[in-house]
Design an enzyme around this catalytic site. Structure first.
Site, mmCIF file in Angstrom:
data_model
loop_
_atom_site.group_PDB
_atom_site.id
_atom_site.type_symbol
_atom_site.label_atom_id
_atom_site.label_comp_id
_atom_site.label_asym_id
_atom_site.label_seq_id
_atom_site.Cartn_x
_atom_site.Cartn_y
_atom_site.Cartn_z
ATOM 1 N N SER A 189 0.846 -1.191 0.000
ATOM 2 C CA SER A 189 0.000 0.000 0.000
ATOM 3 C C SER A 189 0.879 1.238 0.000
ATOM 4 O O SER A 189 1.979 1.231 0.553
ATOM 5 C CB SER A 189 -0.918 -0.007 1.228
ATOM 6 O OG SER A 189 -1.845 1.057 1.163
ATOM 7 N N ASP A 190 0.395 2.282 -0.642
ATOM 8 C CA ASP A 190 1.113 3.554 -0.643
ATOM 9 C C ASP A 190 0.074 4.668 -0.713
ATOM 10 O O ASP A 190 -1.013 4.475 -1.251
ATOM 11 C CB ASP A 190 2.073 3.653 -1.823
ATOM 12 C CG ASP A 190 3.046 4.797 -1.646
ATOM 13 O OD1 ASP A 190 4.003 4.625 -0.864
ATOM 14 O OD2 ASP A 190 2.845 5.864 -2.251
#
Length: 194
Positions: free
Chosen positions: A69-70
């Site tokens: 995730s970012d």
């Protein structure tokens, strides 16, 4: 499916979020270059980085489900990172005052056994009140959110800064779209809350 779950993140916030739905998982730091590429939109950036983080674990975890995730925050179309210090946090909150800012969160789930990648981008909008210099200083002294994009913690005292919150999943704002992640995990045969 007996795949073990891996979170490709060193973020304490993401770890806490994932624990809501999956009590048992392992973490590792994907240690990738997070620099934006020339001409990349915020959505393209977070999607690419989420996928790269998930892929970074494929040799360490060959038969696992790996979550990457970012997230980036955009104020007036400009990507805003973590402030790192008080002076930068003041500038970020002054820029956000009276504005609606958007968080883009990339989410990737990689099955290292089948080499299947599922990924998406979730968005969340935060509308800020008009913020006085006094409120900004007081808030920063109370919470010191210097490691948070946008210089606030929505799950804490940052709520005093907002006019509205708009999005499908409040967890997206903190950094991990759990509602969409649950659907991705179930599509891989993963049992939630187990």
């Amino acid at each position: 499916m007996d795949n073990r779950l891996i979170l490709a993140s060193s973020s304490a916030y993401r770890k806490q979020l994932l624990q809501k739905v999956c009590p048992t998982f392992d973490c590792f730091n994907p240690d990738i270059d997070e620099s934006p590429q020339h001409g990349e939109t915020p959505e393209q950036l977070v999607l690419r980085l989420a996928e790269q983080k998930a892929l970074a674990g494929q040799t360490l975890f060959p038969k696992h489900l790996i979550i990457g995730s970012d997230q980036v925050c955009c104020i007036n179309g400009e990507i805003v990172g973590k402030p790192g210090n008080h002076q930068n946090a003041v500038a970020q909150l002054k820029a956000a005052s009276g504005q609606a800012i958007t968080f883009y969160t990339g989410l990737a789930l990689y099955n290292s056994d089948t080499q299947q990648m599922q990924s998406l981008v979730d968005t969340f909008e935060v509308g800020f009140r008009e913020l006085s210099d006094n409120l900004i200083e007081h808030y920063l002294n109370v919470e010191q959110p210097y490691n948070c994009a946008g210089s606030f913690k929505s799950e804490g005292a940052g709520i005093v800064l907002f006019k509205h919150l708009r999005g499908d999943d409040p967890n997206t704002l903190i950094g991990l779209p759990l509602i969409k992640l649950c659907s991705l995990l179930e599509s891989q045969g993963f049992r939630l809350l187990a």
